[in-house]
Design a protein around this motif. Structure first.
Motif, PDB file in Angstrom:
ATOM      1  N   LEU A  21      -0.040 -25.618  42.823  1.00 44.06           N
ATOM      2  CA  LEU A  21      -1.047 -26.639  42.551  1.00 44.06           C
ATOM      3  C   LEU A  21      -1.405 -27.362  43.842  1.00 44.06           C
ATOM      4  O   LEU A  21      -0.506 -27.732  44.609  1.00 44.06           O
ATOM      5  N   TYR A  22      -2.687 -27.583  44.083  1.00 44.00           N
ATOM      6  CA  TYR A  22      -3.091 -28.301  45.292  1.00 44.00           C
ATOM      7  C   TYR A  22      -2.990 -29.803  45.065  1.00 44.00           C
ATOM      8  O   TYR A  22      -3.337 -30.306  43.996  1.00 44.00           O
ATOM      9  N   ILE A  23      -2.511 -30.524  46.084  1.00 47.20           N
ATOM     10  CA  ILE A  23      -2.313 -31.976  45.968  1.00 47.20           C
ATOM     11  C   ILE A  23      -3.363 -32.705  46.805  1.00 47.20           C
ATOM     12  O   ILE A  23      -3.490 -32.460  48.009  1.00 47.20           O
ATOM     13  N   ASP A  24      -4.100 -33.625  46.158  1.00 48.48           N
ATOM     14  CA  ASP A  24      -5.180 -34.328  46.854  1.00 48.48           C
ATOM     15  C   ASP A  24      -4.706 -35.557  47.613  1.00 48.48           C
ATOM     16  O   ASP A  24      -5.351 -36.005  48.557  1.00 48.48           O
ATOM     17  N   LEU A  25      -3.622 -36.149  47.144  1.00 52.97           N
ATOM     18  CA  LEU A  25      -3.151 -37.372  47.803  1.00 52.97           C
ATOM     19  C   LEU A  25      -1.636 -37.442  47.696  1.00 52.97           C
ATOM     20  O   LEU A  25      -1.074 -37.319  46.612  1.00 52.97           O
ATOM     21  N   HIS A  26      -1.002 -37.609  48.837  1.00 56.59           N
ATOM     22  CA  HIS A  26       0.461 -37.684  48.892  1.00 56.59           C
ATOM     23  C   HIS A  26       0.854 -39.037  49.479  1.00 56.59           C
ATOM     24  O   HIS A  26       0.529 -39.352  50.612  1.00 56.59           O
ATOM     25  N   LEU A  27       1.539 -39.826  48.668  1.00 55.03           N
ATOM     26  CA  LEU A  27       1.966 -41.158  49.087  1.00 55.03           C
ATOM     27  C   LEU A  27       3.430 -41.089  49.506  1.00 55.03           C
ATOM     28  O   LEU A  27       4.243 -40.450  48.840  1.00 55.03           O
TER      29      LEU A  27
END
Ligand code: SF4
Lengths: 464, 197
Positions: A21-27
């Motif tokens: 799965l592609y991740i758009d935002l990683h905090l």
């Protein structure tokens, strides 16, 4: 809505394997990232998309005025290590001196980085908060943090879906926190394990964005992978004009896309749970997990009445730890401390609700009350409205932004045996300090307890 | 990551439900920046008295259970925080396999990332194992991932299901990141499609 986001982010899927799965935002924050950056360094791997990664210091930072010095040398090291890692790997960091610093789950929405339709992850279980915007957001472990840093992707099994429909209107004095506590009380702390929950129904739609965030935030306390609310006009209004939200024509175009995400009527879920909002009362937890909860008008339950042997023993242990006797009226339970804040209830609306109760009243002489805004942005806006003055005049402490007493990894902790009315999300043994006793409540219930010295029904306080 | 094929060792009965990660490793020990060294703090608040002495009441401190490497617990083990420090602490202490009727999601994933095998057995099977381990301090169990079986030397045997991909990675000690990086082309293709939208 879940399916649409899931399908749109599939990079690869092979039979028998978890999806990529592609991740758009990683905090990223200081407590769960150091070992991940170390792993990258060891393997000589860069961060694939620093532009989709954002870091903040929140968990173990002091919240007293001026903040410095940080006397806890190990916490200081963690903070310094994060700063060094961000510099080395080219990641934007909101550090202690940043006017945008705050709890990771508060600043994402503050900044407008949290948007509908995104996949969002963070090495923190309350990442589910961001689902309030119609994003697919969940917590991951440190190895997965490293995986996302290196590949911007995550391996995930497709979760099952659950609809939690809350129909009817919330009565006066009953808040989003009470809704989610009642849900967890009903389905249990593992009631949603393996599911992504979508909250629907009139009562959810009527909640503000802050309220929806409170509900989604605590999805994990029911075991859920993620919690979501379909985006609507309130979502778009909240995002409009935020620094990292699309601007002008781009915003209009984005809204058109976001509108298409919303749940189609009749979407199929694997499981349905229903709740009637109009029957809810303010909730107070009595035990050592968030599912051990009763209405404020209730009593501490008798373990003997528990359905299973394991539950009975768990309840006995919990009551012993909490120092409570079965049958005691909740409103007779006296408290020593009050904590208003955290990623569950540390936003502007939460502070307004607490201030409305405290205005013109005094914190009970035997109680120490701490009010900690979720971010510096929330703090500034609260001060612009004069909320800080309300709290100070009532005798509560007004602090800098951070996680503070939610988890006791910083100087704000309970002493053994101290009893606290807290707006945070976990009442586990020792969560707020070893031997500390936590009762989870809404912000207005916490403020009411602060002024009375014991739990009270906020519906009665604000009536007169 | 160390591969896990099969393991035999002393079983610790922790007959409690909803054991949360705050209990497995209390937050005052989360400030280390390494992955190792957490074992001595495992179950800290339960394991030690206020005086710092071991709490004789706590299961791990009872005679016969020291050095246990298989943990048997009640449902929803590992609920709460996402802290991977929980499996790190279990592993550092020496636990290689965990057996419970259910586990919390994030914790469950984290175990596989660290070479710990979380085994889900039926409620009644777990109850049986708990009873045996309680009655016989030093009780030994075997966990075989190749055959997907948990068994003792006294005739107990139960099979378990495990995600085939996770099983494969654990059997061979494969690292997820390395595997994903081999799919670089697909990731790049995805990024191109998205940026052209
Ligand atoms: S406020 Fe509490 S729950 Fe939220 S991120 Fe901070 S420590 Fe975690």
């Amino acid at each position: 809505m879940f399916e649409r986001i899931w399908e749109a982010h599939l990079v690869d899927e092979e039979p028998g394997q978890p999806a990529l799965l592609y991740i758009d935002l990683h905090l990223v924050h200081e407590v769960t990232s150091a070992q991940a950056f170390d792993g990258l360094r060891l393997a000589g791997r860069p961060v694939r998309r620093p532009d989709l990664t954002l870091a903040v210091m929140d968990h173990n930072v002091p919240t007293w005025a001026g903040r410095l010095p940080i006397t806890d040398t190990i916490a200081l090291k963690q903070i310094q290590v994060l700063a060094r890692n961000c510099e080395e790997f080219g990641i934007t960091l909101y550090d202690l001196h940043s006017p945008r610093q705050g709890i990771v789950h508060v600043i994402g929405p503050d900044l407008g980085r949290t948007q509908p339709g995104l996949t969002i992850v963070c090495g923190d279980s309350h990442t589910s908060t961001h689902g309030a915007f119609g994003a697919l957001a969940f917590g991951i472990g440190t190895s997965e943090v490293e995986h996302v840093l290196a590949t911007q992707c995550l391996l995930q099994r497709r979760p099952r879906t659950m609809e939690i429909r809350v129909d009817g209107q919330l009565p006066y004095g009953v808040a989003a926190k009470d809704v989610i506590l009642a849900i967890i009380g009903k389905i249990g702390t593992d009631g949603a394990t393996g599911y992504v929950v979508e909250y629907t129904g009139e009562a959810i739609r009527s909640l503000s964005m802050e309220g929806r965030m409170t509900v989604c935030n605590m999805s994990i306390e029911a075991g859920a992978r993620a919690g979501m609310v379909a985006p609507d006009a309130k979502t778009f209004a909240y995002l409009e004009g935020r620094p990292h939200a699309p601007q002008g024509r781009d915003f209009e175009r984005a809204v058109a896309g976001w509108e298409r995400l919303a749940t189609d009527a009749g979407a199929a879920y694997d499981r349905l749970v229903e709740l009637d909002a109009s029957a809810l009362a303010p909730q107070v937890t009595w035990g050592t997990n968030p599912g051990m909860v009763v209405p404020v008008t209730g009593r501490v339950p008798d373990p003997a009445a528990m359905p299973t042997e394991a539950d009975r023993r768990a309840a006995e242990r919990a009551l012993e730890y909490m120092g409570l006797t079965p049958g005691t009226a909740i409103q007779d339970v006296r408290i020593d401390r009050v904590f208003i804040g955290s990623c569950t209830n540390g936003r502007l609306e939460d502070l307004r609700a607490a201030a409305a109760v405290m205005r013109g009243r005094q914190v009970h002489p035997s109680v120490r009350a701490l009010v900690v805004p979720g971010s510096q942005e929330v703090k500034r806006r609260a001060e612009a409205e004069g909320l800080d003055t309300v709290f100070r005049e009532a005798g509560a402490e007004w602090r800098e932004a951070g996680c503070s007493m939610c988890l006791g990894m910083n100087p704000d902790i309970l002493q053994p045996g101290e009893r606290c009315a807290s707006t945070s999300n976990r009442n586990f043994e020792g969560r707020q300090g070893k031997g500390g006793r936590t009762h989870l409540v809404s912000p207005s219930m916490a403020a009411a307890a602060a002024t009375a010295g014991h739990f009270v029904d906020v519906r009665r306080i604000t009536d007169d | 990551m160390d591969p896990f094929v099969k393991h035999a060792g002393t079983a610790l009965p922790l007959d409690r439900v909803n054991v949360d990660t705050d209990q497995i490793i209390p937050k005052q020990f989360l400030k280390r920046v390494e992955r190792t060294g957490f074992g001595e703090f495992l179950f800290f608040d339960w394991r030690y008295l206020d005086s710092g002495q071991p709490n004789p009441e706590f299961e791990l401190n009872r005679p016969g259970y020291a050095g246990a490497s298989i943990l048997i617990a009640g449902r929803n083990f590992g609920c709460g925080s996402s802290r991977e420090h929980a499996p790190w602490a279990l592993l550092d202490y020496g636990f290689r396999a965990l057996i419970a009727p259910s586990f919390a999601d994030i914790f469950f994933n984290n175990c596989f990332q660290n070479g710990i095998l979380p085994v889900i057995l039926h409620e009644s099977e777990v109850a049986e194992l708990l009873a045996r381990a309680k009655a016989q301090p030093g009780y030994r169990l075997g966990v075989d991932l190749d055959r997907c079986v948990v068994e003792d030397e006294q005739g107990f045997s139960a099979t378990f299901a495990v995600d085939p991909f996770r099983r494969h990675c654990l059997l061979h000690g494969l690292d997820d990141i390395g595997l994903t990086l081999q799919r670089e082309e697909k990731i790049r293709a995805y990024e191109q499609v998205v940026s052209s939208r």
